[in-house]
Design a protein around this motif. Sequence first.
Motif, PDB file in Angstrom:
ATOM      1  N   VAL A  16      42.675  37.702  43.841  1.00 16.23           N
ATOM      2  CA  VAL A  16      41.663  38.134  42.875  1.00 16.23           C
ATOM      3  C   VAL A  16      41.392  39.631  43.053  1.00 16.23           C
ATOM      4  CG1 VAL A  16      39.234  37.889  42.189  1.00 16.23           C
ATOM      5  CG2 VAL A  16      40.592  35.858  42.691  1.00 16.23           C
ATOM      6  N   PHE A  17      41.258  40.034  44.314  1.00 14.50           N
ATOM      7  CA  PHE A  17      40.961  41.435  44.630  1.00 14.50           C
ATOM      8  C   PHE A  17      42.073  42.365  44.127  1.00 14.50           C
ATOM      9  CE2 PHE A  17      41.217  45.137  47.412  1.00 14.50           C
ATOM     10  CZ  PHE A  17      39.914  45.599  47.379  1.00 14.50           C
ATOM     11  N   GLU A  19      44.453  41.791  41.939  1.00 15.00           N
ATOM     12  CA  GLU A  19      44.577  41.729  40.479  1.00 15.00           C
ATOM     13  C   GLU A  19      43.554  42.643  39.812  1.00 15.00           C
ATOM     14  OE1 GLU A  19      44.462  37.737  38.953  1.00 15.00           O
ATOM     15  OE2 GLU A  19      46.518  37.401  39.594  1.00 15.00           O
ATOM     16  N   HIS A  20      42.333  42.628  40.359  1.00 15.01           N
ATOM     17  CA  HIS A  20      41.280  43.470  39.793  1.00 15.01           C
ATOM     18  C   HIS A  20      41.571  44.955  40.045  1.00 15.01           C
ATOM     19  CE1 HIS A  20      37.320  44.643  38.379  1.00 15.01           C
ATOM     20  NE2 HIS A  20      37.291  45.479  39.398  1.00 15.01           N
ATOM     21  N   GLU A  22      44.304  46.425  40.470  1.00 11.72           N
ATOM     22  CA  GLU A  22      45.445  46.910  39.700  1.00 11.72           C
ATOM     23  C   GLU A  22      45.040  47.357  38.300  1.00 11.72           C
ATOM     24  OE1 GLU A  22      48.120  43.606  40.308  1.00 11.72           O
ATOM     25  OE2 GLU A  22      49.530  44.918  41.325  1.00 11.72           O
ATOM     26  N   GLN A  23      43.970  46.768  37.743  1.00  4.52           N
ATOM     27  CA  GLN A  23      43.630  47.127  36.364  1.00  4.52           C
ATOM     28  C   GLN A  23      42.245  47.753  36.235  1.00  4.52           C
ATOM     29  OE1 GLN A  23      41.973  43.696  34.720  1.00  4.52           O
ATOM     30  NE2 GLN A  23      43.690  42.391  35.283  1.00  4.52           N
ATOM     31  N   CYS A  24      41.619  48.099  37.362  1.00  9.95           N
ATOM     32  CA  CYS A  24      40.300  48.731  37.296  1.00  9.95           C
ATOM     33  C   CYS A  24      40.355  50.097  37.987  1.00  9.95           C
ATOM     34  CB  CYS A  24      39.263  47.835  37.948  1.00  9.95           C
ATOM     35  SG  CYS A  24      37.621  48.574  37.954  1.00  9.95           S
ATOM     36  N   CYS A  27      37.528  50.892  40.688  1.00  6.49           N
ATOM     37  CA  CYS A  27      37.656  50.283  42.008  1.00  6.49           C
ATOM     38  C   CYS A  27      38.839  50.869  42.784  1.00  6.49           C
ATOM     39  CB  CYS A  27      37.808  48.769  41.884  1.00  6.49           C
ATOM     40  SG  CYS A  27      36.295  47.986  41.314  1.00  6.49           S
TER      41      CYS A  27
END
Length: 111
Positions: A16-17, A19-20, A22-24, A27
């Motif tokens: 989850v971390f 994946e997030h 990679e597109q945020c 962050c």
Amino acid sequence: MVPFNRRELSVEQEEVFTEHIEQCPDCREELEICYIIEYGLEDAEDVAVDDAEAAALIEQFDFKGLVELKINESNRRIDVYKIYSKVMMTFVFVADIFVILSIIWWIMSQL
Ligand SMILES: [Zn+2]
């Protein structure tokens, strides 16, 4: 981010971390700052002797590259885990069938 860096996340949490991240972009940037604080202020040789690629990036102050490297490493770990899980599930499935067949064979032999 701290548990991620310490590799204290479960595989599910890590997935989850990453994946997030990679597109945020926000962050990503924050993770970059984390690395700058963690590694930028110390001698690169002290922090990452076990990882030559990371050490080289730290030495060049390429923390964007370091974020990329860490995410790639993480994705590779997650992939390996997923393959491992699939193999284990297949193995358990085959073992179950074997047990069922053995029981059927045992019942048949009692008749
Ligand atoms: Zn975010």
